[in-house]
Write a protein that holds these residues in place. Structure first.
Motif, PDB file in Angstrom:
ATOM      1  N   TYR A  38      24.053  33.762  50.686  1.00  0.00           N
ATOM      2  CA  TYR A  38      23.802  33.657  49.364  1.00  0.00           C
ATOM      3  C   TYR A  38      22.401  33.002  49.131  1.00  0.00           C
ATOM      4  CZ  TYR A  38      24.127  31.637  44.624  1.00  0.00           C
ATOM      5  OH  TYR A  38      23.892  31.333  43.392  1.00  0.00           O
ATOM      6  N   TRP A  39      21.563  33.722  48.276  1.00  0.00           N
ATOM      7  CA  TRP A  39      20.400  33.289  47.927  1.00  0.00           C
ATOM      8  C   TRP A  39      20.172  33.001  46.274  1.00  0.00           C
ATOM      9  CZ3 TRP A  39      16.075  32.313  51.451  1.00  0.00           C
ATOM     10  CH2 TRP A  39      16.416  32.673  52.508  1.00  0.00           C
ATOM     11  N   GLY A  40      20.184  31.781  45.778  1.00  0.00           N
ATOM     12  CA  GLY A  40      19.992  31.718  44.597  1.00  0.00           C
ATOM     13  C   GLY A  40      18.570  30.981  44.167  1.00  0.00           C
ATOM     14  N   PHE A  41      18.066  31.469  43.084  1.00  0.00           N
ATOM     15  CA  PHE A  41      16.698  31.086  42.785  1.00  0.00           C
ATOM     16  C   PHE A  41      16.515  30.646  41.705  1.00  0.00           C
ATOM     17  CE2 PHE A  41      16.310  34.932  45.550  1.00  0.00           C
ATOM     18  CZ  PHE A  41      15.819  34.215  46.576  1.00  0.00           C
ATOM     19  N   SER A  42      16.380  29.435  41.106  1.00  0.00           N
ATOM     20  CA  SER A  42      16.025  28.799  39.754  1.00  0.00           C
ATOM     21  C   SER A  42      14.761  28.134  39.668  1.00  0.00           C
ATOM     22  CB  SER A  42      17.289  27.681  39.606  1.00  0.00           C
ATOM     23  OG  SER A  42      17.020  26.545  40.577  1.00  0.00           O
ATOM     24  N   ALA A  43      14.317  28.164  38.265  1.00  0.00           N
ATOM     25  CA  ALA A  43      13.029  27.545  38.040  1.00  0.00           C
ATOM     26  C   ALA A  43      12.589  26.031  38.726  1.00  0.00           C
ATOM     27  CB  ALA A  43      13.027  27.313  36.472  1.00  0.00           C
ATOM     28  N   GLY A  44      11.551  26.001  39.242  1.00  0.00           N
ATOM     29  CA  GLY A  44      11.052  24.785  39.570  1.00  0.00           C
ATOM     30  C   GLY A  44      10.550  24.039  38.816  1.00  0.00           C
ATOM     31  N   LEU A  45       9.222  23.409  39.306  1.00  0.00           N
ATOM     32  CA  LEU A  45       8.654  22.424  38.287  1.00  0.00           C
ATOM     33  C   LEU A  45       7.974  22.961  36.817  1.00  0.00           C
ATOM     34  CD1 LEU A  45       6.411  20.498  41.159  1.00  0.00           C
ATOM     35  CD2 LEU A  45       8.865  19.956  40.111  1.00  0.00           C
TER      36      LEU A  45
ATOM     37  N   CYS B 169       9.921  27.289  42.749  1.00  0.00           N
ATOM     38  CA  CYS B 169      11.305  27.545  42.338  1.00  0.00           C
ATOM     39  C   CYS B 169      12.016  26.744  43.336  1.00  0.00           C
ATOM     40  CB  CYS B 169      11.601  28.984  42.387  1.00  0.00           C
ATOM     41  SG  CYS B 169      11.491  29.938  43.878  1.00  0.00           S
ATOM     42  N   VAL B 170      13.375  26.658  42.956  1.00  0.00           N
ATOM     43  CA  VAL B 170      14.317  25.914  43.789  1.00  0.00           C
ATOM     44  C   VAL B 170      15.151  27.152  44.499  1.00  0.00           C
ATOM     45  CG1 VAL B 170      16.313  24.556  44.010  1.00  0.00           C
ATOM     46  CG2 VAL B 170      14.257  24.051  42.536  1.00  0.00           C
ATOM     47  N   ILE B 171      15.108  27.146  45.909  1.00  0.00           N
ATOM     48  CA  ILE B 171      15.955  28.098  46.619  1.00  0.00           C
ATOM     49  C   ILE B 171      17.189  27.277  46.994  1.00  0.00           C
ATOM     50  CG2 ILE B 171      16.136  29.361  48.709  1.00  0.00           C
ATOM     51  CD1 ILE B 171      13.011  29.477  48.810  1.00  0.00           C
ATOM     52  N   ASP B 172      18.311  27.994  46.514  1.00  0.00           N
ATOM     53  CA  ASP B 172      19.562  27.627  47.127  1.00  0.00           C
ATOM     54  C   ASP B 172      20.141  28.472  48.008  1.00  0.00           C
ATOM     55  OD1 ASP B 172      22.244  26.827  47.322  1.00  0.00           O
ATOM     56  OD2 ASP B 172      22.860  26.968  45.197  1.00  0.00           O
ATOM     57  N   PHE B 173      20.271  28.387  49.295  1.00  0.00           N
ATOM     58  CA  PHE B 173      20.392  28.992  50.419  1.00  0.00           C
ATOM     59  C   PHE B 173      21.655  28.526  51.122  1.00  0.00           C
ATOM     60  CE2 PHE B 173      19.664  30.123  55.110  1.00  0.00           C
ATOM     61  CZ  PHE B 173      19.934  31.276  54.934  1.00  0.00           C
ATOM     62  N   ARG B 174      22.714  29.483  51.088  1.00  0.00           N
ATOM     63  CA  ARG B 174      24.057  29.042  51.851  1.00  0.00           C
ATOM     64  C   ARG B 174      24.473  30.509  52.787  1.00  0.00           C
ATOM     65  NH1 ARG B 174      27.391  28.684  46.123  1.00  0.00           N
ATOM     66  NH2 ARG B 174      25.455  27.554  44.995  1.00  0.00           N
ATOM     67  N   VAL B 175      24.995  29.922  53.735  1.00  0.00           N
ATOM     68  CA  VAL B 175      25.658  30.813  54.574  1.00  0.00           C
ATOM     69  C   VAL B 175      26.907  30.247  55.036  1.00  0.00           C
ATOM     70  CG1 VAL B 175      25.409  31.793  57.270  1.00  0.00           C
ATOM     71  CG2 VAL B 175      23.369  31.172  56.052  1.00  0.00           C
ATOM     72  N   THR B 176      28.084  31.235  55.195  1.00  0.00           N
ATOM     73  CA  THR B 176      29.310  30.629  55.576  1.00  0.00           C
ATOM     74  C   THR B 176      29.813  31.928  56.468  1.00  0.00           C
ATOM     75  OG1 THR B 176      29.672  29.816  53.310  1.00  0.00           O
ATOM     76  CG2 THR B 176      31.533  30.395  54.592  1.00  0.00           C
ATOM     77  N   PHE B 177      30.350  31.589  57.571  1.00  0.00           N
ATOM     78  CA  PHE B 177      31.062  32.693  58.313  1.00  0.00           C
ATOM     79  C   PHE B 177      32.300  32.048  59.265  1.00  0.00           C
ATOM     80  CE2 PHE B 177      27.437  31.129  61.110  1.00  0.00           C
ATOM     81  CZ  PHE B 177      27.918  30.932  62.120  1.00  0.00           C
ATOM     82  N   GLU B 178      32.980  32.971  59.634  1.00  0.00           N
ATOM     83  CA  GLU B 178      33.949  32.623  60.751  1.00  0.00           C
ATOM     84  C   GLU B 178      33.898  33.508  62.008  1.00  0.00           C
ATOM     85  OE1 GLU B 178      38.176  31.015  59.490  1.00  0.00           O
ATOM     86  OE2 GLU B 178      38.526  33.228  59.979  1.00  0.00           O
ATOM     87  N   PHE B 179      33.986  32.952  63.031  1.00  0.00           N
ATOM     88  CA  PHE B 179      33.780  33.691  64.538  1.00  0.00           C
ATOM     89  C   PHE B 179      35.588  34.178  64.595  1.00  0.00           C
ATOM     90  CE2 PHE B 179      29.904  31.694  65.467  1.00  0.00           C
ATOM     91  CZ  PHE B 179      28.982  32.800  66.048  1.00  0.00           C
ATOM     92  N   LYS B 180      35.826  35.336  65.176  1.00  0.00           N
ATOM     93  CA  LYS B 180      36.802  35.665  65.685  1.00  0.00           C
ATOM     94  C   LYS B 180      37.346  34.988  66.918  1.00  0.00           C
ATOM     95  CE  LYS B 180      36.427  40.390  63.684  1.00  0.00           C
ATOM     96  NZ  LYS B 180      36.331  41.829  63.884  1.00  0.00           N
TER      97      LYS B 180
END
Length: 206
Positions: free
Chosen positions: A135-142, A149-160
């Protein structure tokens, strides 16, 4: 006489070699071995990483870099192949081959695109993963720096596999950070120096 013999033991298959003699390991010895090597029930197969950072590029600039999936193979570490198809206004699919030494994964990524605010990719057909979500979210910075801008970076995963999950604990954080910074470096290559120095706002992982 046995008390003067130095005891040494090692696991071989499902047996223990102790003073040259193979014996069946006790339940306590098996428990300890499993947890030393990360194969015990306590090992979680799910990984979550979230990082928020203020950078010196605009929302549109960072969005364009992250949305350029076709060229990931040129600037994203460990990405060996990237091809986008089934392009629509707010969605697409991509075939990727990604290497996380010593693991390599080929998968299809379903992309959700909402310029310049959000890019989400989801994979459920991987050989190593039950699922993988970026997930990459981008919102206004200063306010006084339009090109920020502010980057909101998320990674979620599950190994088998619990084994693969254990291996990922050895290098996961470093690789994810390398991948995230690759997008900022690509923005610098395309748009020039950042208007402000990056500032880490939050970091969560589990």
């Amino acid at each position: 006489m046995n008390k003067f013999i130095r005891k040494s033991s090692s696991f071989i298959g499902n047996s223990i070699q102790q003073n040259g003699i193979y014996t069946k390991p006790t339940s306590n010895q098996l428990y300890n071995a499993r947890h030393i090597f990360g194969f015990g029930e306590a090992v979680s197969k799910k990984k979550v990483y979230q990082r928020k950072e203020l950078v010196g590029y605009s929302m549109q600039q960072m969005y364009d870099v992250v949305a350029d999936v076709d060229n990931y193979k040129l600037f994203v570490p460990y990405c060996k192949k990237s091809t986008v198809y089934n392009r629509k206004e707010n969605s697409a699919q991509a075939q990727l081959v990604v290497g996380f030494p010593p693991l390599y994964e080929r998968y299809t990524s379903n992309l959700t695109l909402q310029p310049p605010h959000l890019i989400k990719s989801e994979c459920f057909d991987g050989r190593l993963f039950n699922y993988l979500q970026n997930y990459w979210g981008f919102s206004a910075g200063l306010k006084d720096v339009p090109d920020s801008c502010v980057i909101d970076f998320r990674v979620t995963f599950e190994f088998k596999s619990a084994l693969h999950s254990h291996l990922s604990h050895l290098f996961f954080d470093a690789i994810v950070q390398q991948m995230e910074m690759a997008f900022v470096r690509e923005a610098e290559r395309r748009y020039g120096s950042a208007k402000i120095k990056p500032l880490l706002l939050s970091l969560q992982r589990s």
